[in-house]
Design a protein around this motif. Structure first.
Motif, PDB file in Angstrom:
ATOM      1  N   PRO A  39       0.835  -1.210   0.000  1.00  0.00           N
ATOM      2  CA  PRO A  39       0.000   0.000   0.000  1.00  0.00           C
ATOM      3  C   PRO A  39       0.867   1.257   0.000  1.00  0.00           C
ATOM      4  O   PRO A  39       1.927   1.300   0.616  1.00  0.00           O
ATOM      5  CB  PRO A  39      -0.799  -0.132   1.299  1.00  0.00           C
ATOM      6  CG  PRO A  39      -0.818  -1.603   1.579  1.00  0.00           C
ATOM      7  CD  PRO A  39       0.508  -2.110   1.107  1.00  0.00           C
ATOM      8  N   GLY A  40       0.392   2.277  -0.696  1.00  0.00           N
ATOM      9  CA  GLY A  40       1.106   3.543  -0.746  1.00  0.00           C
ATOM     10  C   GLY A  40       1.714   3.810  -2.106  1.00  0.00           C
ATOM     11  O   GLY A  40       1.583   3.016  -3.036  1.00  0.00           O
ATOM     12  N   GLY A  41       2.368   4.949  -2.227  1.00  0.00           N
ATOM     13  CA  GLY A  41       3.046   5.305  -3.463  1.00  0.00           C
ATOM     14  C   GLY A  41       2.151   6.048  -4.441  1.00  0.00           C
ATOM     15  O   GLY A  41       0.934   6.163  -4.254  1.00  0.00           O
ATOM     16  N   THR A  42       2.790   6.567  -5.500  1.00  0.00           N
ATOM     17  CA  THR A  42       2.101   7.309  -6.553  1.00  0.00           C
ATOM     18  C   THR A  42       2.390   6.677  -7.899  1.00  0.00           C
ATOM     19  O   THR A  42       3.529   6.295  -8.176  1.00  0.00           O
ATOM     20  CB  THR A  42       2.587   8.780  -6.578  1.00  0.00           C
ATOM     21  OG1 THR A  42       2.310   9.394  -5.325  1.00  0.00           O
ATOM     22  CG2 THR A  42       1.898   9.562  -7.681  1.00  0.00           C
ATOM     23  N   PHE A  43       1.360   6.548  -8.720  1.00  0.00           N
ATOM     24  CA  PHE A  43       1.563   6.050 -10.082  1.00  0.00           C
ATOM     25  C   PHE A  43       0.969   7.053 -11.067  1.00  0.00           C
ATOM     26  O   PHE A  43       0.197   7.933 -10.686  1.00  0.00           O
ATOM     27  CB  PHE A  43       0.944   4.658 -10.271  1.00  0.00           C
ATOM     28  CG  PHE A  43      -0.554   4.598 -10.143  1.00  0.00           C
ATOM     29  CD1 PHE A  43      -1.372   4.639 -11.268  1.00  0.00           C
ATOM     30  CD2 PHE A  43      -1.165   4.469  -8.893  1.00  0.00           C
ATOM     31  CE1 PHE A  43      -2.754   4.562 -11.155  1.00  0.00           C
ATOM     32  CE2 PHE A  43      -2.545   4.399  -8.773  1.00  0.00           C
ATOM     33  CZ  PHE A  43      -3.347   4.438  -9.905  1.00  0.00           C
ATOM     34  N   SER A  44       1.337   6.911 -12.333  1.00  0.00           N
ATOM     35  CA  SER A  44       0.880   7.858 -13.355  1.00  0.00           C
ATOM     36  C   SER A  44       0.182   7.119 -14.490  1.00  0.00           C
ATOM     37  O   SER A  44       0.514   5.974 -14.805  1.00  0.00           O
ATOM     38  CB  SER A  44       2.045   8.676 -13.895  1.00  0.00           C
ATOM     39  OG  SER A  44       3.042   7.846 -14.461  1.00  0.00           O
ATOM     40  N   VAL A  45      -0.782   7.814 -15.083  1.00  0.00           N
ATOM     41  CA  VAL A  45      -1.590   7.253 -16.163  1.00  0.00           C
ATOM     42  C   VAL A  45      -1.623   8.260 -17.307  1.00  0.00           C
ATOM     43  O   VAL A  45      -1.834   9.457 -17.093  1.00  0.00           O
ATOM     44  CB  VAL A  45      -3.034   6.982 -15.691  1.00  0.00           C
ATOM     45  CG1 VAL A  45      -3.870   6.385 -16.820  1.00  0.00           C
ATOM     46  CG2 VAL A  45      -3.048   6.064 -14.475  1.00  0.00           C
ATOM     47  N   ALA A  46      -1.404   7.794 -18.530  1.00  0.00           N
ATOM     48  CA  ALA A  46      -1.490   8.660 -19.703  1.00  0.00           C
ATOM     49  C   ALA A  46      -2.949   8.965 -20.009  1.00  0.00           C
ATOM     50  O   ALA A  46      -3.818   8.090 -19.906  1.00  0.00           O
ATOM     51  CB  ALA A  46      -0.829   7.985 -20.900  1.00  0.00           C
ATOM     52  N   HIS A 226      -4.936  22.298 -17.167  1.00  0.00           N
ATOM     53  CA  HIS A 226      -5.347  21.981 -18.531  1.00  0.00           C
ATOM     54  C   HIS A 226      -4.151  21.659 -19.423  1.00  0.00           C
ATOM     55  O   HIS A 226      -3.134  22.356 -19.425  1.00  0.00           O
ATOM     56  CB  HIS A 226      -6.138  23.137 -19.129  1.00  0.00           C
ATOM     57  CG  HIS A 226      -7.542  23.221 -18.610  1.00  0.00           C
ATOM     58  ND1 HIS A 226      -8.486  22.260 -18.886  1.00  0.00           N
ATOM     59  CD2 HIS A 226      -8.159  24.131 -17.817  1.00  0.00           C
ATOM     60  CE1 HIS A 226      -9.629  22.584 -18.302  1.00  0.00           C
ATOM     61  NE2 HIS A 226      -9.455  23.715 -17.640  1.00  0.00           N
ATOM     62  N   ASN A 227      -4.322  20.553 -20.180  1.00  0.00           N
ATOM     63  CA  ASN A 227      -3.327  20.102 -21.163  1.00  0.00           C
ATOM     64  C   ASN A 227      -1.988  19.716 -20.535  1.00  0.00           C
ATOM     65  O   ASN A 227      -1.007  19.526 -21.260  1.00  0.00           O
ATOM     66  CB  ASN A 227      -3.113  21.166 -22.247  1.00  0.00           C
ATOM     67  CG  ASN A 227      -4.377  21.449 -23.019  1.00  0.00           C
ATOM     68  OD1 ASN A 227      -4.952  20.560 -23.625  1.00  0.00           O
ATOM     69  ND2 ASN A 227      -4.828  22.703 -22.975  1.00  0.00           N
ATOM     70  N   LYS A 252      -1.190  12.221 -16.626  1.00  0.00           N
ATOM     71  CA  LYS A 252      -0.349  13.052 -17.479  1.00  0.00           C
ATOM     72  C   LYS A 252      -1.028  13.175 -18.840  1.00  0.00           C
ATOM     73  O   LYS A 252      -1.353  12.159 -19.468  1.00  0.00           O
ATOM     74  CB  LYS A 252       1.042  12.446 -17.620  1.00  0.00           C
ATOM     75  CG  LYS A 252       1.800  12.380 -16.300  1.00  0.00           C
ATOM     76  CD  LYS A 252       3.217  11.858 -16.486  1.00  0.00           C
ATOM     77  CE  LYS A 252       3.981  11.854 -15.167  1.00  0.00           C
ATOM     78  NZ  LYS A 252       5.385  11.387 -15.348  1.00  0.00           N
ATOM     79  N   ILE A 253      -1.255  14.403 -19.266  1.00  0.00           N
ATOM     80  CA  ILE A 253      -2.064  14.647 -20.452  1.00  0.00           C
ATOM     81  C   ILE A 253      -1.184  14.772 -21.694  1.00  0.00           C
ATOM     82  O   ILE A 253      -0.237  15.572 -21.723  1.00  0.00           O
ATOM     83  CB  ILE A 253      -2.926  15.905 -20.261  1.00  0.00           C
ATOM     84  CG1 ILE A 253      -3.896  15.673 -19.080  1.00  0.00           C
ATOM     85  CG2 ILE A 253      -3.699  16.239 -21.530  1.00  0.00           C
ATOM     86  CD1 ILE A 253      -4.688  16.909 -18.680  1.00  0.00           C
TER      87      ILE A 253
END
Length: 536
Positions: A39-46, A226-227, A252-253
């Motif tokens: 549990p924990g941490g940060t992830f990124s999604v396109a 935005h963007n 992330k955009i």
């Protein structure tokens, strides 16, 4: 989508039929247990830039991916077989499929501490259903009594700003009276437009859209940039069934899905939910078990602006359809991952009939030209509209343009390429003057979702048919296993062809070794943000 509760929300026969119909499809996908993480941490999604973050204001899959982390709708759909599962609601019951009682969980709060009540849901539904608000999900509420009074004929003022079919019985109970029996109603409640809204949503809508306050497992961490990005963090106030494994997620955009995939390869983003089909072989080599291909309810179409007299003749519309080499395009542009459409609905949906579109969706240049000439052809330039969010859109539009030129003798084709955030409103307002890329991402596994979603009274094509509407209504009231009326309605739409079926997607996703427990379903939820773990 949530913990596997198996409480009945719809009449038992509906849930049972749905489970049986989808169990062979393998709805969701996971990372096969690789890297369970802590549990924990940060992830990124396109992500592609959304249009709105207020649930009732958007049907964009880009927006909904964020919204489903911020809000709990009344129910969700199981990622494996599509059956209805409780979320904000404890139960959804009806004695006759027309009069429903929705019982919500007690003790839920919005991220700002405001109590979530049955009134919170009623307020949100009324806002979306009120015609003058012009929210994009308006038609989702057309089944509820009082909708017509809120959406009168053009030129008339609404008689009410509230749905008469909504009655708040107490703090956690909402009675919903529909115009007619509708067996698909529990599934429809999984759509984010049915999520609740706090009072802040109605005091400053623009500010709320930048930083929405929901009732879901994640809350906004700052304003929507935005963007650039949208950042979410674990909601400390959340006491529902989707407790997040991670502390935070950064969307992330990107303007291009191709660029997003390249950033995944470079380690600059963790999850890409839509790998460009042209890069399928590359994704399989690079990511192995962290790359998935699964059946999809997503379809691409060529929409036609019927308000333009040039497209008024169904013969001409069929000619355009028969001039398109679907097999050639799906092989050349999508490496055979996508499959040519033979219906208005995806193959994974109960009620799909192989070959329903018949010769209309079969490549036949000679017959296409004959029909085209018989209909009087097209004068002036032909404009084709599409977004810039994926390079394959321009690739297949280029192929279609070439085929129209070669097979139909159209000499002047002009591309209108723009950002998705600009294209959506233009199409919704019926301002296109030529064919456009129309996409449908399944909300729930029902033919009704396509028929009502694509051809509702506010449809982008400006098409209407009393016979079609009557058959859809008949299907809505029929036992859940009787799909005949929906199929007959589909036949009418295929005969008149305001919308040309092109191909059925298969969804492709890939993720980095930094994340585990990746669950992606073919419905409105997509990536289950709450289940993702961070492994490093």
């Amino acid at each position: 989508m949530t913990h596997p509760w198996h409480r009945t929300l719809a009449p038992l026969a509906l849930v049972a039929a749905l489970t049986v119909a989808l169990s062979a499809c393998g709805g969701g996908t996971t990372d096969r247990g690789e890297g369970s993480g802590k549990p924990g941490g940060t992830f990124s999604v396109a992500l592609t830039e959304p249009d709105h973050l207020i649930p009732g204001q958007t049907t964009s899959s880009y927006a909904l991916q964020v919204i489903q982390g911020l809000f709990d709708s009344p129910v969700t759909l199981d990622p494996e077989d599509g059956h209805v599962v409780p979320l904000a609601a404890e139960s959804v019951n009806s004695p006759d499929q027309q009069h429903w009682t929705v019982k919500f969980r007690a003790g839920a709060v919005f991220h700002n501490g405001e109590k979530v009540t049955a009134q919170s849901f009623a307020d949100a539904w009324n806002a979306a259903a009120f015609g003058p608000n012009a929210w994009e999900t308006n038609y989702y509420f057309a089944q509820i009594e009082g909708y017509d009074q809120m959406n009168p004929a053009e030129g008339r003022q609404p008689a009410s700003d509230k749905l008469s079919g909504l009655k708040v019985l107490d703090e956690t109970t909402l009675q919903v009276d529909l115009n007619a029996p509708f067996s698909q109603f529990p599934m429809m409640l999984s759509f984010p437009a049915f999520a609740p809204l706090p009072s802040a949503a109605f005091t400053d809508a623009k500010a709320f859209d930048l930083r929405p306050v929901g009732n879901g497992p994640f809350e906004m961490d700052g304003d929507w940039q935005h963007n650039q990005k949208i950042s979410l963090k674990r909601a400390a106030s959340y006491n529902g069934t989707r407790t997040p494994k991670a502390d935070a997620v950064d969307f992330k955009i990107f303007t291009s899905k191709d660029t997003a995939f390249t950033e995944l390869q470079a380690g600059n983003v963790d999850i890409v939910t839509t790998v460009p089909a042209a890069r399928a072989a590359e994704a399989k080599r690079s990511f192995g078990k962290r790359y998935s291909v699964r059946p999809s309810g997503t379809m691409d179409y060529l929409g036609l602006p019927l308000g333009e007299k040039r497209f008024a003749d169904p013969k001409l519309r069929r000619a355009l359809s028969m001039a398109i080499d679907r097999e050639g395009i799906t092989q050349a542009v999508y490496n055979g991952v996508f499959t040519p459409a033979d219906s208005l609905v995806a193959k994974m949906v109960p009620g799909h009939r192989p070959g329903a579109c018949g010769e209309t969706c079969t490549y036949n240049p000679a017959k296409a030209k004959a029909l085209f000439d018989e209909a009087g052809g097209l004068s002036g330039p032909l404009e084709l509209y599409f977004s810039n969010s994926d390079p394959t859109y321009e690739q297949w539009m280029t192929s279609v343009a070439q085929q129209f030129k070669q097979n139909l003798g159209i000499k002047d084709v002009v591309f209108r390429k723009m950002a998705n955030a600009d294209l959506g409103p233009l199409l919704n307002e019926r301002k296109s003057t030529g064919p456009y890329r129309q996409n449908w991402v399944i909300d729930y596994p029902s033919m009704q979702n396509y028929l009502d979603g694509l051809f509702n009274s506010d449809n982008r094509m400006g098409w209407s048919s009393a016979r079609f509407d009557a058959l859809v209504a008949q299907g809505n009231a029929a036992p859940e296993t009787d799909l005949g009326p929906y199929q007959s309605a589909e036949d009418i739409a295929l005969q008149e062809l305001p919308l040309i079926p092109l191909w059925n997607w298969q969804d492709q996703s890939a993720w980095s070794p930094r994340v585990g427990s990746v669950v992606i379903d073919p419905y409105v939820t997509g990536l289950h943000l709450d289940k993702v773990t961070v492994t490093s």
